[in-house]
Design an enzyme around this catalytic site. Structure first.
Site, mmCIF file in Angstrom:
data_model
loop_
_atom_site.group_PDB
_atom_site.id
_atom_site.type_symbol
_atom_site.label_atom_id
_atom_site.label_comp_id
_atom_site.label_asym_id
_atom_site.label_seq_id
_atom_site.Cartn_x
_atom_site.Cartn_y
_atom_site.Cartn_z
ATOM 1 N N HIS A 199 -5.602 -6.282 -7.611
ATOM 2 C CA HIS A 199 -4.590 -5.402 -7.012
ATOM 3 C C HIS A 199 -5.023 -4.830 -5.665
ATOM 4 C CE1 HIS A 199 -1.451 -2.002 -7.919
ATOM 5 N NE2 HIS A 199 -1.496 -2.298 -6.633
ATOM 6 N N HIS B 87 -3.941 4.101 -0.814
ATOM 7 C CA HIS B 87 -4.007 2.898 -1.640
ATOM 8 C C HIS B 87 -3.780 1.681 -0.752
ATOM 9 C CE1 HIS B 87 -3.343 -0.184 -4.536
ATOM 10 N NE2 HIS B 87 -2.024 -0.143 -4.502
ATOM 11 N N GLU C 242 4.416 3.500 -6.689
ATOM 12 C CA GLU C 242 3.163 3.990 -7.258
ATOM 13 C C GLU C 242 3.126 5.519 -7.354
ATOM 14 O OE1 GLU C 242 1.395 1.980 -8.662
ATOM 15 O OE2 GLU C 242 1.340 0.065 -7.599
ATOM 16 N N SER D 203 7.503 5.652 -3.042
ATOM 17 C CA SER D 203 6.675 4.523 -3.452
ATOM 18 C C SER D 203 6.755 4.308 -4.959
ATOM 19 C CB SER D 203 5.219 4.770 -3.053
ATOM 20 O OG SER D 203 4.354 3.852 -3.683
ATOM 21 N N SER E 87 9.252 3.551 -0.510
ATOM 22 C CA SER E 87 9.094 2.195 -1.034
ATOM 23 C C SER E 87 9.670 1.156 -0.070
ATOM 24 C CB SER E 87 9.817 2.092 -2.380
ATOM 25 O OG SER E 87 9.766 0.773 -2.888
ATOM 26 N N GLY E 88 8.890 0.096 0.192
ATOM 27 C CA GLY E 88 9.410 -1.073 0.879
ATOM 28 C C GLY E 88 9.770 -0.905 2.336
ATOM 29 N N HIS F 67 -4.482 -2.777 -0.002
ATOM 30 C CA HIS F 67 -4.709 -4.105 -0.556
ATOM 31 C C HIS F 67 -5.679 -4.847 0.351
ATOM 32 C CE1 HIS F 67 -0.484 -3.965 -2.657
ATOM 33 N NE2 HIS F 67 -1.342 -3.092 -3.152
ATOM 34 N N GLY G 250 0.821 -1.204 0.000
ATOM 35 C CA GLY G 250 0.000 0.000 0.000
ATOM 36 C C GLY G 250 0.857 1.258 0.000
ATOM 37 N N ASN G 251 0.212 2.400 -0.134
ATOM 38 C CA ASN G 251 0.924 3.680 -0.125
ATOM 39 C C ASN G 251 -0.049 4.822 0.139
ATOM 40 O OD1 ASN G 251 0.116 3.735 -3.202
ATOM 41 N ND2 ASN G 251 1.588 2.051 -2.988
#
Length: 219
Positions: A158, A95, A76, A74, A45-46, A97, A28-29
């Site tokens: 997604h 965002h 995204e 991210s 990111s990550g 999941h 997610g982000n």
């Protein structure tokens, strides 16, 4: 530090989505924009949400150029940047999941407005955007085209994109999308008939009343 308060808000929201099960691990982000400066703060990111500090949040312009921060943003980022450029009523994106909402996309089932809360959050059903590879602007284009003027869209195989004028509001949208998907799934499993939905007109009307009458005044 650029956008210090907004970066801190992103950190707090990350803890919320992780703690509520809307995401797992580093998935997610989250982003939020400062319209006056034309800058946005976005998760890195990550990284696990419970390890983030404001300094880990990356600041970019609305074309994805990094303005402040030592982390990689991210993957995204192009999606967030596109949506924030194209809809000026959106200032924040969450965002997720989230499992029930994402599961709906696997069977090509949009989330119908079976609960008044979804009307309050989204203004009607939550449609499904066709599958598009993540991490590229095309996903933002497809998502926004599918979402139109609503506040959420499902991403095929997604997850969910939830938006709002504030990060608090975008988080609320993400929570209500998942809650409605879960309730709808439970009702379907009861095998006692098709769950009844609100009409489009009713759902849209609920959203308008929510904007005017719900909660406390800011400030």
């Amino acid at each position: 530090m650029l956008l210090k308060e907004l970066r801190e808000e992103v950190v707090r929201t990350g803890l919320r989505i992780a703690g509520s099960g809307l995401v797992q691990s580093t998935q997610g982000n989250i982003s939020i924009v400062d319209r006056k400066q034309g800058l946005m703060a976005i998760t890195p990111s990550g990284m696990n949400y419970d390890e983030l500090s404001a300094a880990d949040i990356v600041v970019t312009d609305l074309f994805g150029n990094i303005e402040d921060g030592e982390r990689n943003p991210s993957t995204e980022l192009p999606v967030h940047a596109y949506i924030l450029r194209e809809r000026d009523d959106i200032n924040a994106i969450v965002h997720t999941h989230s499992p029930y909402a994402t599961a709906m996309t696997l069977v090509n089932q949009e989330i119908p407005p079976v609960m008044i809360q979804l009307g309050e959050a989204v203004g009607g059903n939550v449609p499904i955007a066709p599958y598009t590879t993540g991490g590229q602007e095309k996903l933002g284009i497809v998502a926004l085209d599918t979402m139109k003027d609503k506040n959420a869209v499902l991403l095929k195989n997604h997850g969910v994109i939830a938006v709002g004028p504030t990060l608090k509001r975008a988080l609320f949208v993400a929570e209500m999308v998942e809650d409605t998907a879960k309730v709808y799934w439970i009702a379907k499993c009861m095998n006692m008939g098709e769950p009844e939905s609100l009409s489009d007109e009713t759902a849209a009307g609920v959203l308008e009343r929510y904007k005017v009458r719900y909660g406390q005044k800011e400030g």
